[in-house]
Structure formats: structure tokens, C-alpha cells
Design an enzyme around this catalytic site. Structure first.
Site, PDB file in Angstrom:
ATOM      1  N   CYS A  52      39.683  33.161  45.891  1.00 49.53           N
ATOM      2  CA  CYS A  52      38.321  33.440  45.466  1.00 49.53           C
ATOM      3  C   CYS A  52      37.741  34.468  46.447  1.00 49.53           C
ATOM      4  CB  CYS A  52      37.480  32.174  45.470  1.00 49.53           C
ATOM      5  SG  CYS A  52      35.714  32.479  45.168  1.00 49.53           S
ATOM      6  N   ASP A  59      42.900  30.005  44.197  1.00 52.67           N
ATOM      7  CA  ASP A  59      42.799  29.883  42.751  1.00 52.67           C
ATOM      8  C   ASP A  59      44.213  29.868  42.192  1.00 52.67           C
ATOM      9  OD1 ASP A  59      39.976  29.894  42.411  1.00 52.67           O
ATOM     10  OD2 ASP A  59      39.933  32.060  42.677  1.00 52.67           O
ATOM     11  N   VAL A  74      60.590  46.402  33.151  1.00 55.45           N
ATOM     12  CA  VAL A  74      60.175  46.123  34.524  1.00 55.45           C
ATOM     13  C   VAL A  74      61.295  45.342  35.206  1.00 55.45           C
ATOM     14  CG1 VAL A  74      58.935  43.952  34.044  1.00 55.45           C
ATOM     15  CG2 VAL A  74      58.266  45.343  36.000  1.00 55.45           C
ATOM     16  N   GLU A  75      61.589  45.684  36.431  1.00 56.15           N
ATOM     17  CA  GLU A  75      62.609  44.963  37.201  1.00 56.15           C
ATOM     18  C   GLU A  75      61.959  43.676  37.702  1.00 56.15           C
ATOM     19  OE1 GLU A  75      64.775  43.159  39.860  1.00 56.15           O
ATOM     20  OE2 GLU A  75      63.176  44.333  40.804  1.00 56.15           O
ATOM     21  N   SER A  76      62.588  42.542  37.408  1.00 54.23           N
ATOM     22  CA  SER A  76      61.930  41.246  37.601  1.00 54.23           C
ATOM     23  C   SER A  76      61.669  40.876  39.065  1.00 54.23           C
ATOM     24  CB  SER A  76      62.709  40.136  36.909  1.00 54.23           C
ATOM     25  OG  SER A  76      64.011  40.023  37.429  1.00 54.23           O
ATOM     26  N   HIS A  93      39.084  35.964  38.670  1.00 55.98           N
ATOM     27  CA  HIS A  93      40.169  35.726  37.710  1.00 55.98           C
ATOM     28  C   HIS A  93      40.340  36.901  36.748  1.00 55.98           C
ATOM     29  CE1 HIS A  93      39.781  31.841  39.382  1.00 55.98           C
ATOM     30  NE2 HIS A  93      39.189  31.210  38.381  1.00 55.98           N
ATOM     31  N   GLU A  94      39.221  37.395  36.236  1.00 51.95           N
ATOM     32  CA  GLU A  94      39.271  38.484  35.271  1.00 51.95           C
ATOM     33  C   GLU A  94      39.909  39.733  35.869  1.00 51.95           C
ATOM     34  OE1 GLU A  94      35.640  35.872  34.440  1.00 51.95           O
ATOM     35  OE2 GLU A  94      36.584  36.744  36.214  1.00 51.95           O
TER      36      GLU A  94
END
Length: 154
Positions: A52, A59, A74-76, A93-94
Site C-alpha cells: 500500500c 497487499d 513473453v519469457e516466463s 491496486h488499480e
């Protein structure tokens, strides 16, 4: 491995420290060997954490990232390190959810991408954040993200 599609990767196959900030994380991509075929790739991160920005308290979220690749995947491992870099990052969060989606979309230029950020309650309120780049391409099977709405103890 020098002449394979994986030859340009800098993190896979070696010890790589967790980046301290999302801005420091290196997301890597590889050519899509199935380019031209519409299919969905899903990454699920059920233990995503950030801080936060006001209190510094942790969070927690369950993230589901779906994308229809174009020329790139995307390479994991780099994705895992990128997501882990939010562990000490303060943001709402957004902002976390949309930042992740935009960074992946910028790297890959996928046909389509969506993210569901299912955040666990703080202060009694769960926050779910959803973002997608446009309509789902025709002809792809897109399963439900499979995360039930928060129901508490009820």
C-alpha cells in the site's frame, strides 16, 4: 543455444536476482513459433504482492493474465521476476494491475491481452481490477478466468 529462438535471453538458465522495482525489471520475449495461429496463453499468479503506498502494509492479489500472441511470447522467468519486483513497490491496486498489462502489451504487441487483478480485502473491501486491449479475436477459445467473486465468510 546460439542459433535458437532462445539465444537472446539474458535471465533464463542462470541465477538472476529479484529486481528491486518494476522499472528495473527486464521483461524478455522470444519469437512465437506458432505465429499466425490464434491461441490463448494464460499466466496465473495466485500469490502476487505489492505494498500500500500510504501505509506500507502488504497487499495480496490473484492475477490472471491472458493474451493472444502475435509474433512474440513473453519469457516466463522474466515475467516471474517482473511480477516479483512489485513486492516492495508501493502503488494502488488499480495502478499495479494496469501497469503490468501495459508493460506486457508494449513488449509483445499481442493480438489481444487482458488481465484480471483479484485483490484480497483490506479494510473490508476487496478490489477487482480488469483491463484489456480490445475485443477478443474471433475464433479463439477463451476460458473463464476461474476466480470466484469474493464472498468472505458468507
Amino acid at each position: 543455444m546460439s542459433d535458437s529462438i532462445y539465444s537472446g535471453l539474458t535471465q533464463l538458465g542462470q541465477a538472476t536476482p529479484l529486481p528491486q522495482r518494476p522499472e528495473d525489471a527486464v521483461l524478455e520475449r522470444v519469437p512465437n513459433p506458432q505465429a499466425g495461429t490464434a491461441y490463448v496463453v494464460r499466466f496465473t499468479a495466485p500469490e502476487f504482492t505489492s505494498l500500500c503506498p500510504m501505509t506500507g502494509q502488504p497487499d495480496f492479489a490473484h492475477l490472471v493474465i491472458d493474451y493472444v500472441p502475435g509474433d512474440w511470447l513473453v519469457e516466463s522467468k522474466s515475467l516471474k521476476l517482473f511480477l516479483g519486483s512489485f513486492r516492495n513497490h508501493g502503488a494502488f491496486h488499480e495502478d499495479c494491475t494496469v501497469t503490468i498489462a501495459k508493460r506486457i502489451a508494449e513488449l509483445l504487441d499481442p493480438q489481444w491481452l487482458r488481465i484480471g487483478g483479484y485483490w484480497y480485502p483490506r479494510g473490508g473491501i476487496p478490489i477487482d481490477v480488469f483491463y484489456q486491449t480490445g475485443p477478443v479475436p474471433q475464433g479463439v477459445w477463451l476460458p473463464d478466468q476461474g476466480v470466484p467473486p469474493y464472498r468472505g465468510r458468507g
